[in-house]
Design an enzyme around this catalytic site. Sequence first.
Site, PDB file in Angstrom:
ATOM      1  N   SER A  67      51.691  65.874  45.942  1.00 50.21           N
ATOM      2  CA  SER A  67      52.245  65.327  47.187  1.00 50.21           C
ATOM      3  C   SER A  67      53.650  65.868  47.440  1.00 50.21           C
ATOM      4  O   SER A  67      54.358  66.277  46.522  1.00 50.21           O
ATOM      5  CB  SER A  67      52.315  63.806  47.113  1.00 50.21           C
ATOM      6  OG  SER A  67      51.046  63.248  46.847  1.00 50.21           O
TER       7      SER A  67
HETATM    8  N1  SAH Z   1      49.489  61.635  42.623  1.00 46.54           N
HETATM    9  C1  SAH Z   1      49.125  63.026  42.700  1.00 46.54           C
HETATM   10  C2  SAH Z   1      48.628  63.377  44.093  1.00 46.54           C
HETATM   11  C3  SAH Z   1      47.329  64.034  44.000  1.00 46.54           C
HETATM   12  S1  SAH Z   1      46.375  64.189  45.473  1.00 46.54           S
HETATM   13  C4  SAH Z   1      50.284  63.936  42.271  1.00 46.54           C
HETATM   14  O1  SAH Z   1      51.385  63.438  42.057  1.00 46.54           O
HETATM   15  O2  SAH Z   1      50.076  65.140  42.094  1.00 46.54           O
HETATM   16  C5  SAH Z   1      45.190  62.916  45.275  1.00 46.54           C
HETATM   17  C6  SAH Z   1      44.358  62.933  44.019  1.00 46.54           C
HETATM   18  O3  SAH Z   1      43.459  61.822  44.104  1.00 46.54           O
HETATM   19  C7  SAH Z   1      43.469  64.166  43.816  1.00 46.54           C
HETATM   20  O4  SAH Z   1      43.706  64.717  42.559  1.00 46.54           O
HETATM   21  C8  SAH Z   1      42.045  63.602  43.939  1.00 46.54           C
HETATM   22  O5  SAH Z   1      41.105  64.285  43.120  1.00 46.54           O
HETATM   23  C9  SAH Z   1      42.238  62.175  43.508  1.00 46.54           C
HETATM   24  N2  SAH Z   1      41.225  61.218  43.960  1.00 46.54           N
HETATM   25  C10 SAH Z   1      40.601  61.166  45.167  1.00 46.54           C
HETATM   26  N3  SAH Z   1      39.736  60.135  45.202  1.00 46.54           N
HETATM   27  C11 SAH Z   1      39.837  59.500  43.989  1.00 46.54           C
HETATM   28  C12 SAH Z   1      39.180  58.382  43.392  1.00 46.54           C
HETATM   29  N4  SAH Z   1      38.227  57.678  44.042  1.00 46.54           N
HETATM   30  N5  SAH Z   1      39.535  58.031  42.139  1.00 46.54           N
HETATM   31  C13 SAH Z   1      40.477  58.742  41.442  1.00 46.54           C
HETATM   32  N6  SAH Z   1      41.103  59.810  41.946  1.00 46.54           N
HETATM   33  C14 SAH Z   1      40.793  60.202  43.199  1.00 46.54           C
END
Ligand code: SAH
Length: 218
Positions: A67
Amino acid sequence: MRRYEDSYKQKGLRRQLVDSIRQKGITDENVLTAINNIPRHYFLDTAFEGIAYEDRAFPIGEGQTISQPYTVAYQSQLLEVKPFEKVLEIGTGSCYQACVLAELKANVFTIERQKRLFDLVKQFPFKSRYPTIRFFYGDGYEGLPTYAPFDKILVTAAAPQIPEKLLQQLKVGGKMVIPVGGQEVQRMLRITKISDTEFDQEMFDNFSFVPMLAGKKS
Ligand code: SAH
């Protein structure tokens, strides 16, 4: 093996990033300090090292992103984390947000649904600086019933609606920060659990996250 180095130049760029996030309206000094303390370039492919301190999201593989720092700061500020709170994060991704929460002295439980990203994070040496983070491969819609209830829940993917099971896993008095809406744009919400059946909802700015998808991906 990749060598992780935090140069004076990178430290300087990070301070500038923190200043720009402050100018965009983040006031929580603990959050700003956390961002200043974490070498964000460690979380990115070496190809992005030169631009790691621009205030924007970057690809981390598997169609996912780390993000934007402003967004990480915004969500962290709304969550009002206090030391030793149990915080559940949905969407580990690069693990950057989880490290920010750990810098705020939370006990972090973070879930990732994509096995490849989960495995990558397991091999990431920097995370050993934060022994209070626990990593889980699973579906965030299910939460972590074994470890519930949580003081705080942070969802870092776009939810079409508020997941019922996550509300159940929140302590009374606890808060959840979650972007809710359609594919293009979501509204940041903060839900406070007033009692087992009553919730207060506050609305904040619009953001654009990758979708929260159901089920695990192997
Ligand atoms: N917090 C992360 C942001 C990653 S983007 C960072 O700091 O880098 C969002 C993430 O959520 C992705 O890796 C995606 O695979 C995950 N995601 C999406 N749906 C999800 C779910 N139902 N359960 C767990 N993770 C999920």
